[in-house]
Design a protein around this motif. Sequence first.
Motif, PDB file in Angstrom:
ATOM      1  N   THR A 121       0.825  -1.202   0.000  1.00  0.00           N
ATOM      2  CA  THR A 121       0.000   0.000   0.000  1.00  0.00           C
ATOM      3  C   THR A 121       0.859   1.251   0.000  1.00  0.00           C
ATOM      4  O   THR A 121       1.982   1.238   0.538  1.00  0.00           O
ATOM      5  CB  THR A 121      -0.911   0.015   1.241  1.00  0.00           C
ATOM      6  OG1 THR A 121      -1.558   1.280   1.348  1.00  0.00           O
ATOM      7  CG2 THR A 121      -0.122  -0.209   2.515  1.00  0.00           C
ATOM      8  N   ASN A 131       0.303   3.539   1.845  1.00  0.00           N
ATOM      9  CA  ASN A 131       0.336   3.990   3.235  1.00  0.00           C
ATOM     10  C   ASN A 131       1.694   3.801   3.894  1.00  0.00           C
ATOM     11  O   ASN A 131       1.918   4.324   4.999  1.00  0.00           O
ATOM     12  CB  ASN A 131      -0.722   3.258   4.070  1.00  0.00           C
ATOM     13  CG  ASN A 131      -2.136   3.713   3.767  1.00  0.00           C
ATOM     14  OD1 ASN A 131      -2.735   3.261   2.789  1.00  0.00           O
ATOM     15  ND2 ASN A 131      -2.672   4.599   4.580  1.00  0.00           N
ATOM     16  N   ASN A 189      -2.534   2.573  -4.286  1.00  0.00           N
ATOM     17  CA  ASN A 189      -3.555   3.466  -3.706  1.00  0.00           C
ATOM     18  C   ASN A 189      -4.127   4.346  -4.832  1.00  0.00           C
ATOM     19  O   ASN A 189      -3.347   4.957  -5.542  1.00  0.00           O
ATOM     20  CB  ASN A 189      -2.976   4.330  -2.581  1.00  0.00           C
ATOM     21  CG  ASN A 189      -1.851   5.246  -3.012  1.00  0.00           C
ATOM     22  OD1 ASN A 189      -0.816   4.816  -3.545  1.00  0.00           O
ATOM     23  ND2 ASN A 189      -2.021   6.536  -2.814  1.00  0.00           N
ATOM     24  N   TYR A 190      -5.422   4.474  -4.939  1.00  0.00           N
ATOM     25  CA  TYR A 190      -6.494   3.610  -4.484  1.00  0.00           C
ATOM     26  C   TYR A 190      -7.198   3.076  -5.713  1.00  0.00           C
ATOM     27  O   TYR A 190      -7.436   3.821  -6.654  1.00  0.00           O
ATOM     28  CB  TYR A 190      -7.507   4.416  -3.667  1.00  0.00           C
ATOM     29  CG  TYR A 190      -7.052   4.838  -2.288  1.00  0.00           C
ATOM     30  CD1 TYR A 190      -7.212   3.997  -1.188  1.00  0.00           C
ATOM     31  CD2 TYR A 190      -6.478   6.084  -2.101  1.00  0.00           C
ATOM     32  CE1 TYR A 190      -6.833   4.399   0.074  1.00  0.00           C
ATOM     33  CE2 TYR A 190      -6.081   6.484  -0.839  1.00  0.00           C
ATOM     34  CZ  TYR A 190      -6.245   5.641   0.251  1.00  0.00           C
ATOM     35  OH  TYR A 190      -5.849   6.033   1.491  1.00  0.00           O
ATOM     36  N   THR A 229      -0.736   3.604  -9.126  1.00  0.00           N
ATOM     37  CA  THR A 229      -1.880   4.504  -9.027  1.00  0.00           C
ATOM     38  C   THR A 229      -1.980   5.294 -10.326  1.00  0.00           C
ATOM     39  O   THR A 229      -1.247   5.045 -11.275  1.00  0.00           O
ATOM     40  CB  THR A 229      -1.746   5.424  -7.793  1.00  0.00           C
ATOM     41  OG1 THR A 229      -3.004   6.048  -7.549  1.00  0.00           O
ATOM     42  CG2 THR A 229      -0.674   6.492  -7.971  1.00  0.00           C
ATOM     43  N   THR A 236     -13.280   3.379   1.708  1.00  0.00           N
ATOM     44  CA  THR A 236     -11.816   3.344   1.723  1.00  0.00           C
ATOM     45  C   THR A 236     -11.234   4.010   2.968  1.00  0.00           C
ATOM     46  O   THR A 236     -10.124   3.683   3.377  1.00  0.00           O
ATOM     47  CB  THR A 236     -11.245   4.088   0.506  1.00  0.00           C
ATOM     48  OG1 THR A 236     -11.661   5.462   0.556  1.00  0.00           O
ATOM     49  CG2 THR A 236     -11.728   3.451  -0.783  1.00  0.00           C
ATOM     50  N   PHE A 279     -10.154   6.962   2.989  1.00  0.00           N
ATOM     51  CA  PHE A 279      -8.973   7.665   2.509  1.00  0.00           C
ATOM     52  C   PHE A 279      -8.737   8.969   3.257  1.00  0.00           C
ATOM     53  O   PHE A 279      -7.630   9.521   3.233  1.00  0.00           O
ATOM     54  CB  PHE A 279      -9.093   7.942   1.003  1.00  0.00           C
ATOM     55  CG  PHE A 279     -10.016   9.085   0.652  1.00  0.00           C
ATOM     56  CD1 PHE A 279      -9.520  10.365   0.479  1.00  0.00           C
ATOM     57  CD2 PHE A 279     -11.391   8.881   0.511  1.00  0.00           C
ATOM     58  CE1 PHE A 279     -10.367  11.426   0.157  1.00  0.00           C
ATOM     59  CE2 PHE A 279     -12.235   9.926   0.197  1.00  0.00           C
ATOM     60  CZ  PHE A 279     -11.728  11.207   0.019  1.00  0.00           C
TER      61      PHE A 279
END
Length: 371
Positions: free
Chosen positions: A175, A177, A229-230, A289, A362, A364
């Motif tokens: 991810t 993240n 993402n995402y 992405t 999500t 987000f």
Amino acid sequence: MNHPTMSTSTSADTSGAPRSSGTPSAGPTGFADEAELEERLATPSPALVADLARLDGDLLVLGAGGKMGPSLCRLARRALDAAGRTDAAVHAVSRWSDPAAARSLDDDGVHTVAFDLMDPDADLGALPDAANVVFMVGAKFGSAAAPSHAWAVNAAMPDRVVRRWTDARIAAFSTGNVYPLVPVGSGGCTEDDPVGPVGEYAMSCLGRERVFGHAALTRGTRVSVIRLNYAVDLRYGVLADIASRVLAGEPVDVRTGYANVVWQGYANEVALRSLPHATAGEPFTLNLTGPETASVRRLALWFGEEFATKVVFEGAEAPTALLSDASRAHALFGYPDVPLRTLVAWQADWLRRGLPLSGKPTKFQVRDGRF
């Protein structure tokens, strides 16, 4: 704060040919139903067919019952068939809490296997051998309340997987993240930028990457790490989250004012096409992405136009956001074949007609890493 216009691009593969060549189009505004959406998601590009033709052995997808797994499995099956590799199996492993989803994949030529990877007594040796593995298992929501579970799924389980399939090529979903929040004008983090995970979920995902990386270094396992993402497939995603609020007349929170999104069909293709790039020693790492730093405010206003409704906002844009630069992926595999503005139109049409949503937001907007 000014909100930049978000450009759209015509996709091309590395040969310069349009990536979407041979892929059926949706209607001018979207898809008739879920079956038509699934058909589009399962239709491989010529580039994917060519790349899978280069691989040997079967494909094993771990965690195939999630949001992206079924469409990835169908896509892989069709690409292998188109490449003349009808002898190569696609094994889809999941608990399959929805038996209908498993039956549907079996009907499409995918071999489904019911298996709980988190069962401490489960024998991974009972699962099929495969030269190629896509790892899609992950725990995100609820990780703030049960961080040990997130670590067990995201970081401990991968060690069992790489010990079982040491000699395989492994494409491991991760991810974006794992990166820190960055200034919205930065263009996003590249794969060479330092990681800086915020919260237990993001830290455990970095742990997953490190476990796969250790196997690449010490056992020679060939690994590609996909920092996504995402993904958007109309039943879920950042666009569905924003559009649903606009359609319901609910305020759109713009404190997390920018995000990256990408068409799920492209995301699945890139994950599969990353397998020939998997490397030992140092894993092949790829941000996945779209090319835009998408303004949440602009997206909401576009949905307001689609629904002919006034958009209500709350909050003010923070100077930072979770953003990734996917230039490496675009250089290798071409730009996403569905532009952002088209995704917006498709999403609006999907909601207008009341077509199904997954009910899995999500989140987000979360800035403290607590999911």
